[in-house]
Design an enzyme around this catalytic site. Structure first.
Site, PDB file in Angstrom:
ATOM      1  N   HIS A 129       0.875  -1.183   0.000  1.00 42.09           N
ATOM      2  CA  HIS A 129       0.000   0.000   0.000  1.00 42.09           C
ATOM      3  C   HIS A 129       0.910   1.232   0.000  1.00 42.09           C
ATOM      4  O   HIS A 129       2.039   1.168   0.504  1.00 42.09           O
ATOM      5  CB  HIS A 129      -0.827  -0.062   1.289  1.00 42.09           C
ATOM      6  CG  HIS A 129      -1.877   0.983   1.453  1.00 42.09           C
ATOM      7  ND1 HIS A 129      -1.591   2.274   1.830  1.00 42.09           N
ATOM      8  CD2 HIS A 129      -3.225   0.922   1.332  1.00 42.09           C
ATOM      9  CE1 HIS A 129      -2.721   2.958   1.936  1.00 42.09           C
ATOM     10  NE2 HIS A 129      -3.725   2.160   1.630  1.00 42.09           N
ATOM     11  N   ASP A 206       3.219  -4.587   7.650  1.00 45.10           N
ATOM     12  CA  ASP A 206       1.976  -3.820   7.612  1.00 45.10           C
ATOM     13  C   ASP A 206       0.822  -4.791   7.868  1.00 45.10           C
ATOM     14  O   ASP A 206       0.483  -5.607   7.018  1.00 45.10           O
ATOM     15  CB  ASP A 206       1.859  -3.154   6.223  1.00 45.10           C
ATOM     16  CG  ASP A 206       0.533  -2.427   6.030  1.00 45.10           C
ATOM     17  OD1 ASP A 206      -0.368  -2.579   6.880  1.00 45.10           O
ATOM     18  OD2 ASP A 206       0.408  -1.707   5.024  1.00 45.10           O
ATOM     19  N   GLN A 209      -4.494  -5.249   7.025  1.00 44.50           N
ATOM     20  CA  GLN A 209      -5.542  -6.144   6.518  1.00 44.50           C
ATOM     21  C   GLN A 209      -5.481  -7.516   7.175  1.00 44.50           C
ATOM     22  O   GLN A 209      -6.276  -8.392   6.825  1.00 44.50           O
ATOM     23  CB  GLN A 209      -5.416  -6.295   4.991  1.00 44.50           C
ATOM     24  CG  GLN A 209      -5.563  -5.011   4.219  1.00 44.50           C
ATOM     25  CD  GLN A 209      -6.987  -4.447   4.260  1.00 44.50           C
ATOM     26  OE1 GLN A 209      -7.939  -5.126   4.635  1.00 44.50           O
ATOM     27  NE2 GLN A 209      -7.125  -3.180   3.898  1.00 44.50           N
ATOM     28  N   LYS A 232     -10.282  -0.830  10.653  1.00 49.89           N
ATOM     29  CA  LYS A 232     -10.615  -1.970   9.798  1.00 49.89           C
ATOM     30  C   LYS A 232     -10.958  -3.197  10.643  1.00 49.89           C
ATOM     31  O   LYS A 232     -11.346  -4.230  10.101  1.00 49.89           O
ATOM     32  CB  LYS A 232      -9.439  -2.281   8.858  1.00 49.89           C
ATOM     33  CG  LYS A 232      -9.125  -1.129   7.891  1.00 49.89           C
ATOM     34  CD  LYS A 232      -8.005  -1.482   6.958  1.00 49.89           C
ATOM     35  CE  LYS A 232      -7.328  -0.272   6.367  1.00 49.89           C
ATOM     36  NZ  LYS A 232      -8.033   0.347   5.251  1.00 49.89           N
ATOM     37  N   CYS A 370      -4.846   2.646  -3.480  1.00 48.77           N
ATOM     38  CA  CYS A 370      -3.576   3.119  -2.894  1.00 48.77           C
ATOM     39  C   CYS A 370      -2.455   2.121  -3.169  1.00 48.77           C
ATOM     40  O   CYS A 370      -1.639   1.817  -2.279  1.00 48.77           O
ATOM     41  CB  CYS A 370      -3.700   3.375  -1.391  1.00 48.77           C
ATOM     42  SG  CYS A 370      -4.927   4.594  -0.980  1.00 48.77           S
TER      43      CYS A 370
HETATM   44  N1  PLP Z   1      -1.798  -0.612   4.527  1.00 52.14           N
HETATM   45  C1  PLP Z   1      -2.797  -1.328   4.004  1.00 52.14           C
HETATM   46  C2  PLP Z   1      -2.519  -2.705   3.480  1.00 52.14           C
HETATM   47  C3  PLP Z   1      -4.098  -0.800   3.954  1.00 52.14           C
HETATM   48  O1  PLP Z   1      -5.095  -1.505   3.416  1.00 52.14           O
HETATM   49  C4  PLP Z   1      -4.318   0.505   4.470  1.00 52.14           C
HETATM   50  C5  PLP Z   1      -5.647   1.131   4.379  1.00 52.14           C
HETATM   51  O2  PLP Z   1      -6.377   0.971   3.419  1.00 52.14           O
HETATM   52  C6  PLP Z   1      -3.232   1.205   5.014  1.00 52.14           C
HETATM   53  C7  PLP Z   1      -1.989   0.616   5.025  1.00 52.14           C
HETATM   54  C8  PLP Z   1      -3.392   2.575   5.585  1.00 52.14           C
HETATM   55  O3  PLP Z   1      -4.189   2.542   6.720  1.00 52.14           O
HETATM   56  P1  PLP Z   1      -4.632   3.907   7.432  1.00 52.14           P
HETATM   57  O4  PLP Z   1      -5.213   4.768   6.331  1.00 52.14           O
HETATM   58  O5  PLP Z   1      -5.653   3.477   8.416  1.00 52.14           O
HETATM   59  O6  PLP Z   1      -3.430   4.497   8.042  1.00 52.14           O
END
Ligand code: PLP
Length: 412
Positions: A129, A206, A209, A232, A370
């Site tokens: 992401h 990360d 998910q 989430k 993203c």
């Molecule tokens: N990493 C992954 C895999 C995500 O799906 C997301 C959010 O969609 C993020 C990072 C970023 O999360 P946040 O916007 O809550 O900081």
């Protein structure tokens, strides 16, 4: 929550009834919410916990000695303890923050920026992401380090041989997602972190998910840093955490300066608080994190093993329905997947498809999710993504499939 959840025989319809928003209609149709990878819906217990905090306990934390101040501090710290238990780490190693993006930036600015130098490399995977790409690019620009990319195979599996080959002596840090938000691929992070550790490479996982869908034991994974987001996993927005090894937290300078993160301030110098408070400058999202504590209680009562099993069933059904639709292509068919399915329909732009599905009450996300580098890999600008959670139903999957059939006819 339906207080008497029997973990052995869960009534998933009763579980669904815990989520008030899911009774809504959208465009005159019962809502089918298939966008949980974007943000998850909240059970009544979380909503009520946040409401109760503001109605009865609202005060700042770690400052006032009055009763409300103690109640707020106790509830906030109790949420940290619950969250730490949920992911099997020590509570003092858990920095509460606004979510994954913030958490990764803490690592980037407090750990990587002072350490990296020209000639060093940061290794990322193709399926990251932007939150696990852009902070590293900013660090690379300022330190002279370079970014290396570990590729995936066409089905959306991380190419482990290529990844291990890319772990050369110049690599100082690896950023890897536990579960892809686009492909649903579940990466074997335990094995990956073990290989990285052997080569002296620090790992940032990360977990955005992963936590909503799986039992996550951060200690067993053996990474250096693990970032996740609360919204989430049934929690309020603006919540989440960074877990880091104690020795890293002790050695890292603070990311932000201000109140709460200090022991003593003089104009000729400041003594910082101990971790995790050293990284929690300013008034935090108190109500949000207390709400996240309630989300953890909720998920714990369900049992993450039950959540995993339920979502595996839903995913199998979803795949079955989607593979029957002519002209529909699933992007990401790795063997180990969470209930996240990206897809394209011949002759329909992803945004048009999502808009027409919305008219039928179905909420899916369309776009690049993203993850521009992943879109480039597949040669597409956008996909539609159906992302499910345990509160979805088999009937909804059928409604969704019927809605796609209808859209195809409309666009034919
Ligand atoms: N990493 C992954 C895999 C995500 O799906 C997301 C959010 O969609 C993020 C990072 C970023 O999360 P946040 O916007 O809550 O900081």
């Amino acid at each position: 929550m339906s207080a008497q959840i029997d973990k052995a025989r869960i009534d998933w319809n009763a579980v669904r009834a815990d989520f008030p928003l899911l009774t809504r209609e959208v465009n005159g149709k019962p809502l089918v919410y298939f966008d949980s990878a974007n943000t998850g819906q909240k059970p009544a217990s979380v909503i009520e916990t946040v409401d109760d905090f503001y109605r009865r306990h609202n005060a700042n934390v770690s400052r006032a000695v009055h009763t409300l101040g103690s109640e707020a501090t106790d509830a906030y710290e109790a949420a940290r303890t619950k969250l730490a238990g949920f992911v099997n780490v020590h509570r003092d190693e858990l920095v509460l923050c606004s979510g994954t993006t913030f958490a990764i930036n803490v690592v980037a600015y407090s750990w990587a920026l002072p350490r990296l130098k020209p000639g060093d490399a940061i290794l990322l995977t193709r399926m990251e992401h932007h939150a696990n790409i852009v902070p590293w690019q900013l660090v690379a620009e300022r330190t002279g380090a370079t970014i290396k990319v570990a590729e995936i195979t066409r089905d959306g599996t991380l190419d482990l041989d290529a990844l291990y080959k890319a772990m050369t002596p110049d690599v100082k840090l690896l950023g890897v997602t536990h579960v892809s938000n686009v492909l649903g691929t579940i990466n074997p992070v335990r094995e990956i972190c073990r290989e990285a550790r052997k080569r002296g490479i620090a790992t940032v996982v990360d977990g955005s998910q992963a936590l909503p869908h799986r039992c996550v034991d951060i200690t067993a994974i053996g990474c250096d840093f693990y970032a996740f987001t609360g919204h989430k996993m049934c929690g309020p927005t603006g919540t989440g955490a960074l877990w880091a090894r104690k020795e890293h937290l002790a050695a890292m300078p603070p990311f932000l300066g201000g109140g709460e993160m200090i022991k003593e301030v003089r104009f000729d110098g400041t003594v910082f608080n101990d971790a995790p408070h050293k990284f929690e400058a300013g008034t935090p999202n108190i109500a949000g994190h207390i709400g996240l504590g309630a989300a953890v209680d909720y998920l714990d009562a369900l049992g993450m093993a039950n959540v995993e099993a339920r979502e595996a069933e839903l995913l199998a059904h979803l795949n079955e329905e989607l593979t029957r639709i002519e002209g529909l292509r699933i992007v990401g068919t790795a063997r180990d997947k969470a209930a996240v399915v990206s897809f394209l329909v011949e002759g329909a732009h992803a945004h048009d498809l999502a808009t027409l599905l919305d008219l039928q009450g179905v909420a899916v996300r369309s776009g690049h999710h993203c993850a521009h580098p992943l879109m480039h890999f597949y040669g597409v600008a956008a996909t539609c993504r159906a992302s499910l959670a345990f509160y979805n139903t088999h009937d909804e999957i059928e409604t969704f499939a019927a809605a796609i059939h209808k859209v195809r006819k409309l666009l034919a």
